[in-house]
Design an enzyme around this catalytic site. Structure first.
Site, PDB file in Angstrom:
ATOM      1  N   ILE A   7       0.851  -1.191   0.000  1.00 56.96           N
ATOM      2  CA  ILE A   7       0.000   0.000   0.000  1.00 56.96           C
ATOM      3  C   ILE A   7       0.885   1.239   0.000  1.00 56.96           C
ATOM      4  O   ILE A   7       1.820   1.344   0.805  1.00 56.96           O
ATOM      5  CB  ILE A   7      -0.924   0.041   1.238  1.00 56.96           C
ATOM      6  N   GLY A   9       1.328   5.471   0.444  1.00 55.69           N
ATOM      7  CA  GLY A   9       0.715   6.543   1.231  1.00 55.69           C
ATOM      8  C   GLY A   9       0.044   6.026   2.485  1.00 55.69           C
ATOM      9  O   GLY A   9      -1.040   6.476   2.856  1.00 55.69           O
ATOM     10  N   SER A  12      -1.270   7.569   6.826  1.00 50.97           N
ATOM     11  CA  SER A  12      -2.504   8.113   7.407  1.00 50.97           C
ATOM     12  C   SER A  12      -3.699   7.829   6.505  1.00 50.97           C
ATOM     13  O   SER A  12      -3.562   7.277   5.418  1.00 50.97           O
ATOM     14  CB  SER A  12      -2.368   9.635   7.601  1.00 50.97           C
ATOM     15  N   SER A 137     -11.437   8.911  -6.772  1.00 53.85           N
ATOM     16  CA  SER A 137     -12.277   9.846  -6.031  1.00 53.85           C
ATOM     17  C   SER A 137     -13.540  10.102  -6.823  1.00 53.85           C
ATOM     18  O   SER A 137     -13.538   9.999  -8.061  1.00 53.85           O
ATOM     19  CB  SER A 137     -11.533  11.168  -5.811  1.00 53.85           C
ATOM     20  N   TYR A 150      -7.077  19.176  -8.470  1.00 55.85           N
ATOM     21  CA  TYR A 150      -7.199  17.842  -7.875  1.00 55.85           C
ATOM     22  C   TYR A 150      -8.108  16.969  -8.745  1.00 55.85           C
ATOM     23  O   TYR A 150      -7.772  15.816  -9.051  1.00 55.85           O
ATOM     24  CB  TYR A 150      -7.773  17.955  -6.465  1.00 55.85           C
TER      25      TYR A 150
END
Length: 288
Positions: A7, A9, A12, A137, A150
């Protein structure tokens, strides 16, 4: 069946929780992040105490990615699942972002994802098996004002996900995407804002909208009905557990804002595109 999972990143948010959850589900997890011996040292130590492996890996650096993946393969022997989670958020008047800011966001969210994917694919191709989960996203399907930079990076991820999915399917590899809505994680605390404050001020009332939106969102996240970020971890765990050929290409998590409908509408159009090219056989991953 236990899997070897990398994984990115994982210091957090949508990286750390899935790392802990996947470990709890019996998988061997390699949680990669920047600053394992620096700013993320405490996080890395906490993950190691749980039994999760930690890996120094900066998705923006070719050498770091190559070394990190090489270290995982040296210990695990293979990588069954890659979760591309590392990302940077941004919000504000688009004109007020500098070109350098935009480059940094794309270097992490798009090029960084490609760096890690390329580094892992060689071993997946050799074993003719693997699963890549890209954390996209809803902003990659629907556009909110003031999230142009973004959102553009996440729209780019949509194209990468589909093209890669077709290209590696006959090599026994699956590619899926999780599309989270906004959740109360420290992702918001590190969100990039425009460097051109004078430009933002010149927009007058419109330029003040992003701050008002952020304040409203923060207030919502502090309420009793705030969404639970663990939803994303559960979606990832579910995808990992499913059999090859049964996984959804895209999974929306949280408030969809129409992104689920957009997925549904685009899917048959995309299928017709590959059909017209005579490539419909690339829709499904081949078994061993």
């Amino acid at each position: 069946m236990s899997k070897e999972i990398l994984i990115t990143g994982a210091s957090s948010g949508f990286g750390r929780d899935p790392a802990e959850t996947l470990h709890g589900a019996g998988h061997r997890v390699y949680a990669s992040m920047r600053g394992v011996q620096g700013k993320n040292r405490e996080t890395a130590e906490a993950l190691r105490k749980l039994g999760t492996k930690t890996v120094q890996l900066d998705v923006r650096d070719d050498a770091s990615v190559e070394a990190g993946v090489k270290n995982v393969l040296a210990e695990a022997g293979k990588i069954d699942v890659l979760v591309n989670n590392a990302g940077i958020g941004s919000a504000g008047v688009t004109e007020a972002f500098t070109a350098e800011q935009a480059k940094a966001i794309f270097d992490t969210n798009v090029i960084g994802l490609l760096r890690v994917t390329r580094a892992v694919l060689l071993s997946m191709r050799r074993q003719h098996d693997g699963l890549i989960i890209n954390i996209g996203s809803i902003f990659g399907r629907v556009t909110f004002p003031f999230t142009g930079i973004y959102g553009a990076s996440k729209f780019a991820l949509e194209a990468l996900t589909d093209s890669l999915r077709y290209e590696v399917s006959q090599l026994g590899i699956e590619v899926a995407e999780v599309q989270p809505s906004t959740y109360p994680t420290n992702f918001l605390a590190s969100i990039q804002t425009p460097a051109g404050t004078d430009v933002t001020e010149s927009y007058r009332a419109v330029g003040r909208i992003p701050d008002a939106m952020f304040t409203s969102l923060t207030s919502t996240f502090e309420g009793k009905d705030a969404p639970n970020p663990h939803d994303v971890a559960e979606a990832i765990v579910k995808l990992v557990a499913q059999a090859k050929g049964s996984r959804a290409v895209r999974t929306v998590v949280g408030a969809p804002f129409g992104s689920d409908q957009a997925n549904e509408d685009v899917a048959p159009v995309q299928a017709k595109v590959v059909e017209a090219l005579g490539l419909s056989h690339l829709e499904k991953a081949a078994s061993r």
